[in-house]
Design a protein around this motif. Structure first.
Motif, PDB file in Angstrom:
ATOM      1  N   TYR A  72       0.846  -1.190   0.000  1.00 39.86           N
ATOM      2  CA  TYR A  72       0.000   0.000   0.000  1.00 39.86           C
ATOM      3  C   TYR A  72       0.884   1.244   0.000  1.00 39.86           C
ATOM      4  O   TYR A  72       1.042   1.931   1.008  1.00 39.86           O
ATOM      5  CB  TYR A  72      -1.016   0.033   1.159  1.00 39.86           C
ATOM      6  CG  TYR A  72      -2.129   0.975   0.789  1.00 39.86           C
ATOM      7  CD1 TYR A  72      -3.202   0.536   0.012  1.00 39.86           C
ATOM      8  CD2 TYR A  72      -2.051   2.339   1.086  1.00 39.86           C
ATOM      9  CE1 TYR A  72      -4.180   1.414  -0.425  1.00 39.86           C
ATOM     10  CE2 TYR A  72      -3.020   3.214   0.655  1.00 39.86           C
ATOM     11  CZ  TYR A  72      -4.081   2.749  -0.099  1.00 39.86           C
ATOM     12  OH  TYR A  72      -5.044   3.623  -0.546  1.00 39.86           O
ATOM     13  N   SER A  92      -0.198  -0.605  -4.816  1.00 44.69           N
ATOM     14  CA  SER A  92      -1.340  -0.368  -3.916  1.00 44.69           C
ATOM     15  C   SER A  92      -2.333  -1.533  -3.972  1.00 44.69           C
ATOM     16  O   SER A  92      -3.529  -1.357  -3.760  1.00 44.69           O
ATOM     17  CB  SER A  92      -2.020   0.951  -4.286  1.00 44.69           C
ATOM     18  OG  SER A  92      -2.340   0.945  -5.670  1.00 44.69           O
ATOM     19  N   THR A  93      -1.842  -2.727  -4.255  1.00 49.94           N
ATOM     20  CA  THR A  93      -2.732  -3.868  -4.477  1.00 49.94           C
ATOM     21  C   THR A  93      -3.509  -4.303  -3.228  1.00 49.94           C
ATOM     22  O   THR A  93      -4.518  -4.999  -3.343  1.00 49.94           O
ATOM     23  CB  THR A  93      -1.935  -5.075  -5.022  1.00 49.94           C
ATOM     24  OG1 THR A  93      -0.719  -5.201  -4.262  1.00 49.94           O
ATOM     25  CG2 THR A  93      -1.557  -4.882  -6.480  1.00 49.94           C
ATOM     26  N   VAL A 152      -5.435  -2.622  -1.612  1.00 50.06           N
ATOM     27  CA  VAL A 152      -6.758  -1.977  -1.617  1.00 50.06           C
ATOM     28  C   VAL A 152      -7.856  -2.965  -2.011  1.00 50.06           C
ATOM     29  O   VAL A 152      -8.958  -2.931  -1.458  1.00 50.06           O
ATOM     30  CB  VAL A 152      -6.744  -0.704  -2.515  1.00 50.06           C
ATOM     31  CG1 VAL A 152      -6.777  -1.024  -4.000  1.00 50.06           C
ATOM     32  CG2 VAL A 152      -7.879   0.222  -2.137  1.00 50.06           C
ATOM     33  N   ASP A 153      -7.559  -3.874  -2.921  1.00 47.39           N
ATOM     34  CA  ASP A 153      -8.577  -4.822  -3.387  1.00 47.39           C
ATOM     35  C   ASP A 153      -8.987  -5.814  -2.305  1.00 47.39           C
ATOM     36  O   ASP A 153     -10.058  -6.405  -2.373  1.00 47.39           O
ATOM     37  CB  ASP A 153      -8.052  -5.613  -4.601  1.00 47.39           C
ATOM     38  CG  ASP A 153      -7.784  -4.696  -5.784  1.00 47.39           C
ATOM     39  OD1 ASP A 153      -8.452  -3.653  -5.885  1.00 47.39           O
ATOM     40  OD2 ASP A 153      -6.896  -5.025  -6.597  1.00 47.39           O
ATOM     41  N   LEU A 156      -9.207  -5.059   0.990  1.00 43.97           N
ATOM     42  CA  LEU A 156      -9.759  -4.408   2.185  1.00 43.97           C
ATOM     43  C   LEU A 156     -11.218  -4.791   2.471  1.00 43.97           C
ATOM     44  O   LEU A 156     -11.558  -5.081   3.623  1.00 43.97           O
ATOM     45  CB  LEU A 156      -9.587  -2.884   2.107  1.00 43.97           C
ATOM     46  CG  LEU A 156      -8.126  -2.397   2.133  1.00 43.97           C
ATOM     47  CD1 LEU A 156      -8.053  -0.883   1.986  1.00 43.97           C
ATOM     48  CD2 LEU A 156      -7.423  -2.831   3.424  1.00 43.97           C
ATOM     49  N   THR A 200      -0.697  -1.711   7.555  1.00 38.40           N
ATOM     50  CA  THR A 200       0.195  -1.764   6.405  1.00 38.40           C
ATOM     51  C   THR A 200       1.572  -1.281   6.846  1.00 38.40           C
ATOM     52  O   THR A 200       1.696  -0.387   7.683  1.00 38.40           O
ATOM     53  CB  THR A 200      -0.329  -0.959   5.206  1.00 38.40           C
ATOM     54  OG1 THR A 200       0.536  -1.182   4.084  1.00 38.40           O
ATOM     55  CG2 THR A 200      -0.385   0.525   5.459  1.00 38.40           C
ATOM     56  N   SER A 244       0.275   6.529   1.762  1.00 36.70           N
ATOM     57  CA  SER A 244      -0.155   5.346   2.531  1.00 36.70           C
ATOM     58  C   SER A 244      -1.131   5.713   3.645  1.00 36.70           C
ATOM     59  O   SER A 244      -1.988   4.904   4.011  1.00 36.70           O
ATOM     60  CB  SER A 244       1.051   4.638   3.151  1.00 36.70           C
ATOM     61  OG  SER A 244       1.926   4.207   2.161  1.00 36.70           O
ATOM     62  N   ASN A 290      -5.641   6.233   3.239  1.00 40.88           N
ATOM     63  CA  ASN A 290      -6.753   5.280   3.285  1.00 40.88           C
ATOM     64  C   ASN A 290      -7.123   4.955   4.735  1.00 40.88           C
ATOM     65  O   ASN A 290      -6.399   4.255   5.446  1.00 40.88           O
ATOM     66  CB  ASN A 290      -6.385   3.992   2.542  1.00 40.88           C
ATOM     67  CG  ASN A 290      -7.610   3.139   2.305  1.00 40.88           C
ATOM     68  OD1 ASN A 290      -8.490   3.061   3.151  1.00 40.88           O
ATOM     69  ND2 ASN A 290      -7.675   2.521   1.147  1.00 40.88           N
ATOM     70  N   GLU A 343      -9.330   3.054   5.966  1.00 43.32           N
ATOM     71  CA  GLU A 343      -9.685   1.657   6.255  1.00 43.32           C
ATOM     72  C   GLU A 343      -8.488   0.924   6.865  1.00 43.32           C
ATOM     73  O   GLU A 343      -8.623  -0.151   7.439  1.00 43.32           O
ATOM     74  CB  GLU A 343     -10.061   0.924   4.964  1.00 43.32           C
ATOM     75  CG  GLU A 343     -11.246   1.501   4.232  1.00 43.32           C
ATOM     76  CD  GLU A 343     -12.551   1.094   4.883  1.00 43.32           C
ATOM     77  OE1 GLU A 343     -12.760  -0.099   5.046  1.00 43.32           O
ATOM     78  OE2 GLU A 343     -13.332   1.991   5.238  1.00 43.32           O
ATOM     79  N   ILE A 344      -7.315   1.510   6.669  1.00 40.74           N
ATOM     80  CA  ILE A 344      -6.089   0.923   7.223  1.00 40.74           C
ATOM     81  C   ILE A 344      -5.814   1.614   8.559  1.00 40.74           C
ATOM     82  O   ILE A 344      -5.752   2.847   8.614  1.00 40.74           O
ATOM     83  CB  ILE A 344      -4.917   1.131   6.236  1.00 40.74           C
ATOM     84  CG1 ILE A 344      -5.192   0.348   4.941  1.00 40.74           C
ATOM     85  CG2 ILE A 344      -3.590   0.728   6.859  1.00 40.74           C
ATOM     86  CD1 ILE A 344      -4.229   0.632   3.808  1.00 40.74           C
TER      87      ILE A 344
END
Ligand code: NAD
Length: 323
Positions: free
Chosen positions: A185, A190-191, A193-194, A196, A208, A258, A261, A263-264
């Protein structure tokens, strides 16, 4: 001073500072660090609102845990004011995810950290073990450690994202509380993200790590051991040079990316001096007040476009077939 944002970590009840202190540099894995520098970095981090510290017996062959433990005890910080994660299963002399080894490991870690319990115990880089052993033997052993009170929550870490779904689809709900993903991330990759929405559906908190891609997105560049393919190293070097030409800093925008987001829960960045703590805190605080420098971000993304999401093999399942 502006305060550092705190975010909830899944169902753990922890509110982690959005910038977490990665303690692998305290094990001298990125170069020498004096005790004074380590102590100053940890002190400033705590004073500035960083409440999360991550280490492992693997970092510097146990040195990171020892140095972090010495710093925390010297600073006499009340135990409830910081959150510590360490790991098990990966050591200087190799991998061992057996129930017997991880059960011994937590006691060794607690002694080095000078603590009665850790907040999170991660199973470290599980792609190097049999994932079925992780599911059937290691996670049940970690549950027992959790029941003993030596670790409050359990996590799994590693590079390939598929390991997380493999394990989480097979363990009883609630037996893995946290995942720690690294190098997936950041601006160049940024893979994560898929994944999450899936992790959220499992009630798992997300950490992360390595927003600077383990040194690729810094002015000094990566350490010798960095596993990235040469085209990724070259592109990151070009991106750092581009920022420098503009009077900007690649590490600042990389960390900010980083952090965006929410959600992290937290972004673990490795730090070995109070200067780096200061810079990273300033980057986070500036992000929350001014947002990211969009123009620079687009320029850096353009430089990195040819290597976007390029990664490297890690673990026994990912070994490339011999040509
Ligand atoms: P990182 O991307 O955070 O980069 C760390 C490097 O950047 C170090 O050399 C550090 O000195 C340097 N740095 C930090 N701030 C800087 C700044 N402002 N300017 C210039 N350079 C700066 O990589 P990392 O340390 O590998 O990752 C962070 C932490 O995440 C680790 O310390 C570790 O705790 C954790 N981690 C865990 C795993 C795992 O569990 N498998 C893998 C990677 C990282």
């Amino acid at each position: 001073m502006a305060t550092l944002e705190r975010r909830e970590l899944g169902n753990t009840g922890f509110k982690l500072s959005c910038v977490g202190f990665g303690a692998s540099p305290l094990g001298k894995v990125f170069g020498d660090v004096s005790h004074e520098d380590a102590l100053a970095a940890v002190r400033l981090a705590l004073q500035s609102g960083i409440n999360f510290f991550d280490t492992s017996p693997f970092y510097g062959g146990t040195l990171s845990e020892t140095v972090l433990g010495n710093c925390l005890s010297e600073l006499k910080v009340p135990r409830e004011e910081f959150i510590v994660s360490t790991k098990c299963g990966r050591y200087k002399d190799g991998f061992d995810f057996s129930a017997q080894r991880v059960t011994r490991s937590i006691d060794e870690s607690l002694a080095r950290l000078k603590l009665d319990y850790v907040d999170i115990l991660h199973c470290h880089d599980i792609e190097f073990g049999s994932l079925d052993q992780i599911v059937n033997e290691t996670i049940p052993a970690l549950q027992k450690i959790k029941e003993s009170g030596k670790a409050r929550f359990i996590g799994i870490t590693g590079l390939p994202l598929g390991i997380f779904t493999y394990v989480l689809d097979r363990v009883p709900p609630g037996s893995v509380d946290v995942v720690l993903s690294y190098c997936h991330y950041g601006i160049n990759d940024s893979t994560l993200v898929d994944l999450l929405p899936y992790l959220k559906s499992k009630g798992v908190g997300v950490i992360t790590a390595s927003p600077l891609a383990m040194g690729l997105l810094t002015d000094v560049g990566p350490p010798e051991w960095h596993p990235a393919p040469s085209e990724l190293k070259s592109a990151c070097k070009a991106a750092a040079a581009h920022c420098k030409e503009k009077g900007k800093n690649i590490s600042k925008i990389a960390l900010q990316y980083s952090l965006m987001n929410k959600e992290i829960a937290t972004v673990l960045v490795g730090m070995n001096s109070s200067k780096q703590v200061e810079e990273n805190l300033a980057a986070a605080v500036e992000l929350s007040s001014l947002g990211i420098d969009e123009d620079l971000l687009h320029e850096v993304e353009a430089v990195l476009q040819p290597v976007k999401n390029l990664t490297w093999p890690s673990g026994i399942q990912q070994k490339p077939n011999p040509a």
